[in-house]
Design a protein around this motif. Structure first.
Motif, PDB file in Angstrom:
ATOM      1  N   UNK A 104      -1.272   0.609  26.012  1.00 31.10           N
ATOM      2  CA  UNK A 104      -0.155   0.000  25.270  1.00 31.10           C
ATOM      3  C   UNK A 104       1.237   0.154  25.945  1.00 31.10           C
ATOM      4  N   UNK A 105       2.186  -0.362  25.643  1.00 28.58           N
ATOM      5  CA  UNK A 105       3.383  -0.518  26.217  1.00 28.58           C
ATOM      6  C   UNK A 105       4.557   0.319  25.422  1.00 28.58           C
ATOM      7  N   UNK A 106       4.973   1.310  25.877  1.00 30.88           N
ATOM      8  CA  UNK A 106       5.876   2.002  25.182  1.00 30.88           C
ATOM      9  C   UNK A 106       7.219   2.317  25.885  1.00 30.88           C
ATOM     10  N   UNK A 125       8.835   0.108  27.651  1.00 36.14           N
ATOM     11  CA  UNK A 125       8.759  -0.371  28.843  1.00 36.14           C
ATOM     12  C   UNK A 125       7.545  -0.117  29.906  1.00 36.14           C
ATOM     13  N   UNK A 126       6.919   1.111  29.523  1.00 37.34           N
ATOM     14  CA  UNK A 126       6.242   1.530  30.558  1.00 37.34           C
ATOM     15  C   UNK A 126       4.574   1.342  29.712  1.00 37.34           C
ATOM     16  N   UNK A 127       3.560   1.071  30.769  1.00 35.52           N
ATOM     17  CA  UNK A 127       2.229   0.869  30.457  1.00 35.52           C
ATOM     18  C   UNK A 127       1.712   2.290  30.273  1.00 35.52           C
ATOM     19  N   UNK A 128       0.874   2.580  29.169  1.00 39.52           N
ATOM     20  CA  UNK A 128      -0.022   3.768  28.912  1.00 39.52           C
ATOM     21  C   UNK A 128      -1.528   3.464  28.560  1.00 39.52           C
ATOM     22  N   UNK A 129      -2.041   4.155  29.043  1.00 35.85           N
ATOM     23  CA  UNK A 129      -3.563   3.969  28.728  1.00 35.85           C
ATOM     24  C   UNK A 129      -3.721   5.193  27.717  1.00 35.85           C
ATOM     25  N   UNK A 130      -4.193   4.890  26.532  1.00 39.55           N
ATOM     26  CA  UNK A 130      -4.511   5.883  25.497  1.00 39.55           C
ATOM     27  C   UNK A 130      -5.755   5.723  25.075  1.00 39.55           C
ATOM     28  N   UNK A 131      -6.509   6.908  24.366  1.00 37.27           N
ATOM     29  CA  UNK A 131      -7.690   7.096  23.797  1.00 37.27           C
ATOM     30  C   UNK A 131      -7.697   7.561  22.585  1.00 37.27           C
ATOM     31  N   UNK A 166      -3.945   1.570  17.376  1.00 38.88           N
ATOM     32  CA  UNK A 166      -3.227   2.075  18.212  1.00 38.88           C
ATOM     33  C   UNK A 166      -2.422   1.401  18.824  1.00 38.88           C
ATOM     34  N   UNK A 167      -2.294   0.136  18.899  1.00 40.43           N
ATOM     35  CA  UNK A 167      -1.325  -0.789  19.151  1.00 40.43           C
ATOM     36  C   UNK A 167      -0.192  -0.972  18.131  1.00 40.43           C
ATOM     37  N   UNK A 168      -0.671  -0.782  16.681  1.00 36.25           N
ATOM     38  CA  UNK A 168       0.535  -0.771  15.819  1.00 36.25           C
ATOM     39  C   UNK A 168       1.135   0.601  15.877  1.00 36.25           C
ATOM     40  N   UNK A 169       0.657   1.548  16.356  1.00 37.19           N
ATOM     41  CA  UNK A 169       1.476   2.989  16.462  1.00 37.19           C
ATOM     42  C   UNK A 169       2.515   2.660  17.760  1.00 37.19           C
TER      43      UNK A 169
END
Length: 147
Positions: free
Chosen positions: A9-11, A13-19, A27-30
């Motif tokens: 996901x991008x939060x 302006x930064x890309x984060x890998x979440x699980x 998770x994209x909606x969040x």
């Protein structure tokens, strides 16, 4: 046990890998929601003047505010639903009582009309007996007069 889903996901302006155990769409909606809140905060002049820690605190406070408002609304709606369910239960109870009363009245009416029919039959029987007795009496009188 459910499997964890991993998503990027991008939060801010930064890309984060979440699980997590939620769906990737969720998770994209969040992430989208967090980005919207961050944009709202960035658009206020005072937010931009704060230190990084203060901005993080303000964002957290805004998210907590949304959470508690939604929680209070859910509690209010739940209480309203419970009230409506109690009212509906009361109306259903009244309806059942009314239906039972109607059934009892129908039974009473049916029983009453049966008694009336028996009374009418008895009354008609008495009238017929009286008529027959009168006819028999007339026949006897008539027979006596013919002799």
């Amino acid at each position: 046990m459910a499997m964890k889903n991993a998503v990027e996901v991008v939060v801010d302006g930064r890309v984060y890998k979440i699980s997590g155990y939620e769906s990737q769409e969720y998770m994209h909606q969040i992430a989208v929601y967090i980005n919207e809140k961050m944009t709202q905060c960035h658009n206020t002049e005072n937010y931009r003047k704060q230190s990084s820690d203060q901005r993080q605190l303000m964002l957290s406070m805004n998210l907590a505010d949304d959470y508690f408002k939604a929680k209070n609304q859910a509690e209010r709606l739940t209480a309203e639903l419970e009230k409506k369910e109690r009212e509906l239960y009361s109306v259903r109870h009244d309806l059942i009582e009314a239906q039972l009363e109607i059934e009892n009245l129908k039974k009473e009416k049916k029983a009453g009309s049966g008694q009336n029919n028996r009374r009418n039959e008895q009354h008609e029987g008495k009238q017929n007996n009286a008529v027959n007795a009168a006819n028999n009496g007339n026949q006897k009188n008539g027979n006596n007069t013919q002799r």
